[in-house]
Structures are given as structure tokens and as C-alpha cells.
Design an enzyme around this catalytic site. Sequence first.
Site, PDB file in Angstrom:
ATOM      1  N   ARG A  20       0.943  -1.118  -0.047  1.00  0.00           N
ATOM      2  CA  ARG A  20       0.001  -0.017   0.028  1.00  0.00           C
ATOM      3  C   ARG A  20       1.001   1.276   0.007  1.00  0.00           C
ATOM      4  NH1 ARG A  20      -1.675   0.004   6.585  1.00  0.00           N
ATOM      5  NH2 ARG A  20       0.313   0.898   7.389  1.00  0.00           N
ATOM      6  N   GLY A  21       0.277   2.411   0.044  1.00  0.00           N
ATOM      7  CA  GLY A  21       0.928   3.668   0.274  1.00  0.00           C
ATOM      8  C   GLY A  21       2.092   3.942  -0.931  1.00  0.00           C
ATOM      9  N   GLN A  22       3.266   4.445  -0.348  1.00  0.00           N
ATOM     10  CA  GLN A  22       4.100   4.825  -1.381  1.00  0.00           C
ATOM     11  C   GLN A  22       4.535   3.435  -2.081  1.00  0.00           C
ATOM     12  OE1 GLN A  22       7.064   7.938  -0.017  1.00  0.00           O
ATOM     13  NE2 GLN A  22       5.898   7.758   1.921  1.00  0.00           N
ATOM     14  N   ASN A 107      11.833   0.608   0.498  1.00  0.00           N
ATOM     15  CA  ASN A 107      10.792   1.367   0.818  1.00  0.00           C
ATOM     16  C   ASN A 107      10.077   1.085   2.286  1.00  0.00           C
ATOM     17  OD1 ASN A 107       8.252   3.428   0.357  1.00  0.00           O
ATOM     18  ND2 ASN A 107       7.423   1.247   0.627  1.00  0.00           N
ATOM     19  N   SER A 160      13.751  10.046   4.422  1.00  0.00           N
ATOM     20  CA  SER A 160      12.549  10.721   4.814  1.00  0.00           C
ATOM     21  C   SER A 160      13.090  12.358   5.252  1.00  0.00           C
ATOM     22  CB  SER A 160      12.249  10.207   6.453  1.00  0.00           C
ATOM     23  OG  SER A 160      11.399  11.334   6.841  1.00  0.00           O
ATOM     24  N   TYR A 173      13.351   7.394  14.783  1.00  0.00           N
ATOM     25  CA  TYR A 173      12.918   7.184  13.449  1.00  0.00           C
ATOM     26  C   TYR A 173      13.970   8.193  12.729  1.00  0.00           C
ATOM     27  CZ  TYR A 173      10.063   7.796   8.935  1.00  0.00           C
ATOM     28  OH  TYR A 173       9.358   8.087   7.941  1.00  0.00           O
ATOM     29  N   VAL A 206       3.671  12.709   3.443  1.00  0.00           N
ATOM     30  CA  VAL A 206       3.003  12.070   2.403  1.00  0.00           C
ATOM     31  C   VAL A 206       1.596  11.287   2.795  1.00  0.00           C
ATOM     32  CG1 VAL A 206       3.249  10.448   0.377  1.00  0.00           C
ATOM     33  CG2 VAL A 206       5.202  11.298   1.444  1.00  0.00           C
ATOM     34  N   THR A 208      -0.511   8.709   3.598  1.00  0.00           N
ATOM     35  CA  THR A 208      -0.695   7.036   3.635  1.00  0.00           C
ATOM     36  C   THR A 208      -0.963   7.066   5.241  1.00  0.00           C
ATOM     37  OG1 THR A 208       1.743   6.770   4.619  1.00  0.00           O
ATOM     38  CG2 THR A 208       1.487   7.141   2.289  1.00  0.00           C
TER      39      THR A 208
END
Length: 280
Positions: A20-22, A107, A160, A173, A206, A208
Site C-alpha cells: 500500500r502507500g508509497q 521502501n 525521509s 525514526y 505523504v 498514507t
Amino acid sequence: MSNPTEPLLGQVALVTGAARGQGRAHAVRLAGQGADIIAIDACAPISGTVTYPAATAEDLTETARLVESAGRKILTRAVDVRDLAAMQQLVADGVAQFGRLDVLVANAGVLSWARLWEMTEEQWDTVVDVNLSGTWRTIRAALPAMIEAGNGGSVVIVSSSAGLKATPGNGHYAASKHGLVALTNTLALEAGEFGIRVNSIHPYSVDTPMIQPDDMMALFGKHPSFLHSFPPVPLKSPNDGQSGFMPVEDVAEVVAWLAGPASVAITGTQVPVDAGALKY
Ligand SMILES: NC(=O)c1ccc[n+]([C@@H]2O[C@H](COP(=O)([O-])OP(=O)(O)OC[C@H]3O[C@@H](n4cnc5c(N)ncnc54)[C@H](O)[C@@H]3O)[C@@H](O)[C@H]2O)c1
């Protein structure tokens, strides 16, 4: 000369976190450029410390449907990037099926929130194990096959904006995403002699499931000064509906450019995909 409408025709791309997502957008966009796709995702909860909903096997099936409707072949599998043996088996099976590997989009990633001196060990370990060590394991599994194929290639590491600046509330993160810059630039130097380019992208905000505005608002309510590190973007995307977040398709355009021949001279770079936010 490459085919201008399908510059990746005849090539094979591996995308992690593709349910899913990016990751899904990257798989679909690269298929639109002509590549066959190897798409993996954990398709399961990663840890109790990751509080937004997990991707599912049905999500990965939907990615496969979209790639196939773009006219390309796809191999999907539920694999956790923390499992090196499973990633190596996947690459071996993908090369057996498609004959080569040209593009890697690393990713897969997770996010959680806490101040550094308050987070649990499981929060720290999960984010660093998936985002940093999982990306290294992905590289460890994929690079030998890319080198063996002898066609050069392109690796896109999904970092990121938090890989380029401090982000209070998710220091683990930010540490993992800064670590990806070192991984990217070292690999660019090591893999250059094989014609393999390596670049990192640095998205911001983004649209998501990873981004839960309510969780962020709760954090900013407790620590109002943190808000300065998460500004609204200066550039409005022509593709954004009303969310105010960047559409995944905008990020996928940059990945397709880095994967393809138009960026042939670009390696060892950090490409912000931030709609200008890092300039604040
Ligand atoms: N959404 C944003 O604003 C944003 C901004 C900058 C960077 N990123 C990064 O972009 C990447 C994609 O995130 P997204 O925004 O699409 O979020 P997302 O949660 O929709 O997608 C991440 C995908 O990675 C998968 N995944 C997580 N851990 C995994 C593991 N151990 N093994 C295999 N798959 C795993 C998830 O199941 C999910 O499908 C991540 O690396 C994230 O850190 C996101």
C-alpha cells in the site's frame, strides 16, 4: 537508446513495503515504465509499538492487480525485511522467474512516537531494525543478484525529511533515516564500478496510513514547540485533493526518474521530496 515511453522495458524492479502507500505507487509507476515487479510486504502487524493499522495480504493482492492491469508481470510475497534468509530466497526466486534484477526500491518502514528518554526499548528496536537494519538486509539480499546480472541498475533508498533534520517526538525514526544516508552514500561508492547507482529520497508528509494526524496533534498538544519541526508545505501539489498531504503518485514520479535512464549521472545524492518544507 531506451524507449522514451517505457524506459524500463525488459527490466525488473524489486519494491519492499509494496502492499500500500508509497510502495504500491512505486510498483505501479515502475510497471507503467515497462518493468516487471517483485513486490514484498510484511502484510502483518510489525510490533505493538506501531499503532496505525497494518497492511494486509489483500492490500498486496491489490498492488498485483494494478501492476497486471498496467500490462506487466509481478511476483508478490509476504516477507519481512528483517528476515535475511527470506529476502535472499525471494531474490533467488524472482531472478529464476524474470531472469534479472535491475532496480531496487527499499521502501519498507515504520514509525512510532515518543521522546527519546521516554520511549521503550521495543519502540527503539522496532524502528531501527526495520528502517535501518531491514534496509541493509534488503541490500544484502539484492545487490549480489544485480551485480551478477551485469546490467548495472539503480537503487532508491526511501529515507525521509527526518533523515536530513531533527524531528522531535521520533528521534529513533530520525536516527534510522539519517543512518540510511550513510548506507546510501557508502553503497554508491562501492557499487559504482558495477554501473549501479544509489540515491536516497527524503519525502515529507505523504498521504498514507503511516501519517495519523490525530496522533500528531496529540503530541503537539503535549509539546507545542515540536510543531515548528513539522511545517505545512509551501508548494501545493496539483494532484492533491483536499488532504494537504503529498499524494503518493508525486513521490513515485521521483522514484521512476531515479530508477530510469534520465538520471544516469546521478549517484550518491539525497533527493528531498518535500514540496519545499525543508527550506523553513
Ligand atoms: N508518509 C510519510 O509522510 C513519509 C514521509 C517520509 C518517509 N516515509 C517513508 O516512506 C516509506 C513508505 O511509508 P508509507 O508512507 O507508504 O507508509 P505505509 O505504512 O503505508 O507503508 C509502509 C509499508 O511497509 C510495510 N512494512 C513495514 N515494516 C515492514 C517489514 N519489516 N517488512 C516488510 N514490509 C514492511 C508495511 O506493511 C506497509 O505496507 C517508509 O519507509 C516511511 O518511513 C513516509
